[in-house]
Design a protein around this motif. Structure first.
Motif, PDB file in Angstrom:
ATOM      1  N   GLY A 177      -2.453   3.231  -6.462  1.00  0.00           N
ATOM      2  CA  GLY A 177      -3.485   2.483  -6.003  1.00  0.00           C
ATOM      3  C   GLY A 177      -4.552   2.928  -4.806  1.00  0.00           C
ATOM      4  O   GLY A 177      -4.894   2.284  -4.188  1.00  0.00           O
ATOM      5  N   THR A 178      -4.321   4.365  -4.763  1.00  0.00           N
ATOM      6  CA  THR A 178      -5.128   5.022  -3.761  1.00  0.00           C
ATOM      7  C   THR A 178      -6.271   5.683  -4.161  1.00  0.00           C
ATOM      8  O   THR A 178      -7.282   6.056  -3.439  1.00  0.00           O
ATOM      9  N   GLU A 179      -6.516   5.869  -5.715  1.00  0.00           N
ATOM     10  CA  GLU A 179      -7.799   6.391  -6.146  1.00  0.00           C
ATOM     11  C   GLU A 179      -8.375   5.738  -7.689  1.00  0.00           C
ATOM     12  O   GLU A 179      -7.329   5.424  -8.202  1.00  0.00           O
ATOM     13  N   ASN A 233     -13.926   2.415  -9.139  1.00  0.00           N
ATOM     14  CA  ASN A 233     -13.459   1.327  -8.303  1.00  0.00           C
ATOM     15  C   ASN A 233     -11.916   1.430  -8.536  1.00  0.00           C
ATOM     16  O   ASN A 233     -11.410   1.682  -9.577  1.00  0.00           O
ATOM     17  N   GLU A 234     -11.063   1.105  -7.643  1.00  0.00           N
ATOM     18  CA  GLU A 234      -9.661   0.744  -7.706  1.00  0.00           C
ATOM     19  C   GLU A 234      -9.455  -0.588  -7.072  1.00  0.00           C
ATOM     20  O   GLU A 234      -9.115  -0.608  -5.809  1.00  0.00           O
ATOM     21  N   ASN A 235      -9.428  -1.792  -7.943  1.00  0.00           N
ATOM     22  CA  ASN A 235      -9.408  -2.966  -7.611  1.00  0.00           C
ATOM     23  C   ASN A 235      -7.949  -3.499  -6.681  1.00  0.00           C
ATOM     24  O   ASN A 235      -7.882  -3.993  -5.931  1.00  0.00           O
ATOM     25  N   ASN A 236      -6.954  -2.932  -7.611  1.00  0.00           N
ATOM     26  CA  ASN A 236      -5.501  -3.048  -7.007  1.00  0.00           C
ATOM     27  C   ASN A 236      -5.148  -1.922  -5.907  1.00  0.00           C
ATOM     28  O   ASN A 236      -4.831  -0.869  -6.562  1.00  0.00           O
ATOM     29  N   THR A 237      -5.167  -2.277  -4.678  1.00  0.00           N
ATOM     30  CA  THR A 237      -4.877  -0.759  -3.910  1.00  0.00           C
ATOM     31  C   THR A 237      -3.453  -0.930  -3.361  1.00  0.00           C
ATOM     32  O   THR A 237      -2.926  -0.197  -2.673  1.00  0.00           O
ATOM     33  N   GLN A 283       0.946   8.882  -1.596  1.00  0.00           N
ATOM     34  CA  GLN A 283      -0.298   9.105  -2.068  1.00  0.00           C
ATOM     35  C   GLN A 283      -0.561  10.748  -2.216  1.00  0.00           C
ATOM     36  O   GLN A 283      -1.183  11.224  -3.145  1.00  0.00           O
ATOM     37  N   PRO A 290       0.772  -1.192   0.006  1.00  0.00           N
ATOM     38  CA  PRO A 290       0.111   0.066   0.070  1.00  0.00           C
ATOM     39  C   PRO A 290       0.806   1.066  -0.097  1.00  0.00           C
ATOM     40  O   PRO A 290       1.998   1.378   0.719  1.00  0.00           O
TER      41      PRO A 290
END
Lengths: 233, 235
Positions: free
Chosen positions: A151-153, A189-193, A63, A57
């Motif tokens: 992967g945050t948005e 959606n953001e499937n991969n965070t 981010q 993450p």
């Protein structure tokens, strides 16, 4: 100067074998045809204090950079980690096909080079170099850099004023002035965070409506997106 | 140490030369120094890695200075003619080229060809090549000033090349603007209506991926790398 504990002395003796201070001339070229880079951060650091970790993450600092181009939290963290840094060598945006130069003197133990800058227009895309080991041999080295997604948005591809803030969905700006408006959004959606290689902008062919405010013939890219030339002196 | 040693050798050479000059009455027949014209030979094998982008006839040049293109600079007219229409005639005669070779025909996807280049000079020798991805507005690939001066005989170097955009024609993908078989449209046009700076190519969109006015289909899409190039010094 404070007396160092024995263990730290031993550690510094060890790192001096692993890597000496280096003097680097650095040139970064934005290879893309339609993306701007926000202010660039280049850091020489030890093996622990990376600017980002793939498949992990994103830190809040990463981010903040990837969604709005603000380097301050990353700089604060790198300062606390005693990394050597060059921040914002281009003094603002680095336009498509432009280059910027920097010099960086690294301390003993800061043997890895990393780099980040947000890609505009994207939701949370950034150009990244992750922990490239600085060669001990003098010479000129070329490294190609890829585009990452924090992967945050969700990559909704709507240009929204104020979207550089962490809690606002959207792309904060399209500096080329060639984006549209009125899009419904590509995805929510953001499937991969985790931090991953960016899947790329989609865009569409309708600047007044459609799913994306981006232009599909202008705002896409193929990796690599940047070339880094490092001269070790 | 090395410096002083070579100085001594130099001094010896000079004094010997001086001796032979002053003693030129003693006829001493020296074998003539035969200067064989040395030639160096390189083969360059190019493989088209794309799905459906034929390459225009590859232009290959040898040179010691100069570049066929530079990211951030506007394309030369020679490069523009090749990147928009596949016409490599001006690239082959670029003023810094010491030798040039052209492929006789386009290189279809999935195929490879080999060109041979022979030069008389090895010092600072560079090889460049360029070719258009013909089912695009102005995409090209190639290698820019690859130094081959330190290659030994039978030694090779291998590179994967990226797709570049000449920046001289908008990537409209529109009917009539693409010279390749996907459209059989226009090639070179002297107007420049794009960013006028060489960049990496963003890829083609195609009618299947959201550009309704495109003559291209999903099969014309490409990603990096687009070509593999192996340079071997053979002599």
């Amino acid at each position: 100067m404070k007396a160092l504990p024995l263990s730290m002395l031993a550690a510094s003796a060890l790192t001096s074998f692993l890597g000496q201070a280096a003097e680097l001339d650095i040139k970064l070229t934005n290879l893309t045809q339609g993306l701007h880079f926000t202010p660039v951060l280049i850091a020489a650091h030890n093996s622990e204090h990376k600017l980002f970790n793939v498949a992990m993450p994103a830190s809040t600092a990463l981010q903040t950079m990837a969604e709005g181009g603000n380097l301050e939290p990353l700089i604060n963290e790198a300062t606390a980690a005693s990394s050597d840094m060059v921040a914002n060598p281009a003094e603002g945006l680095l336009a498509p096909t432009s280059s910027t130069m920097a010099t960086l003197t690294t301390s003993d133990g800061n043997n890895y080079l990393s780099l980040t800058a947000m890609l505009l227009p994207t939701n949370d895309g950034f150009v990244g170099l992750d922990s490239w080991m600085i060669p001990s041999q003098a010479g000129t080295y070329t490294v190609y850099l890829n585009a990452y997604d924090a992967g945050t948005e969700a990559n909704d591809e709507r240009v929204v004023e104020g979207a550089g803030a962490l809690d606002v969905l959207g792309i904060p700006a399209a500096p080329g002035g060639n984006a549209g408006s009125g899009a419904s959004g590509v995805t929510s959606n953001e499937n991969n965070t985790m931090v991953h290689i960016h899947p790329g902008n989609l865009g569409d062919d309708d600047l007044e409506a459609g799913i994306s405010d981006l232009n599909n013939t202008v705002h896409r890219w193929l990796n690599p997106v940047a070339m880094l030339t490092v001269t070790v002196k | 140490m090395r410096f002083s040693k070579s100085l001594i050798i130099l001094a010896l050479g000079v004094s010997l030369a001086a001796c032979s000059d002053s003693d030129n009455n003693d006829v001493e027949v020296k074998p003539p120094v035969v200067v064989t014209p040395t030639s160096y030979e390189f083969t360059v094998t190019i493989t088209n890695l794309t799905a459906a982008q034929p390459f225009s006839p590859v232009a290959l040049i040898a040179h010691t200075e100069g570049m066929l293109w530079q990211i951030g600079n506007s394309a030369s007219e020679a490069l523009e003619r090749m990147a928009e229409g596949g016409d490599n005639s001006q690239l082959l005669t670029v003023d810094f080229a010491t030798h040039a070779q052209s492929a006789e025909s386009p290189l279809p996807p999935g195929e490879q060809l080999t060109l041979t280049l022979t030069t008389e000079q090895l010092e600072s020798l560079k090889i460049s090549l360029a070719t258009m991805l013909v089912n695009t507005n102005d995409a090209f690939t190639g290698l820019n000033a690859i130094d081959v001066s330190s290659l030994a005989v039978n030694e090779s170097l291998s590179r994967h090349s990226h797709a570049y955009d000449a920046g001289t024609e908008t990537n409209s993908e529109a009917h009539g603007t693409i010279p390749g078989p996907a459209d059989s449209g226009e090639g070179f046009n002297e107007s420049r209506d794009d960013i006028n700076s060489v960049a990496m190519h963003p890829g083609v969109v195609s009618q299947d991926d959201g550009l309704r006015s495109s003559v291209l289909t999903s099969q014309h899409k490409f990603d990096n790398p687009v070509a593999q190039i192996i340079i071997t010094r053979t002599q």
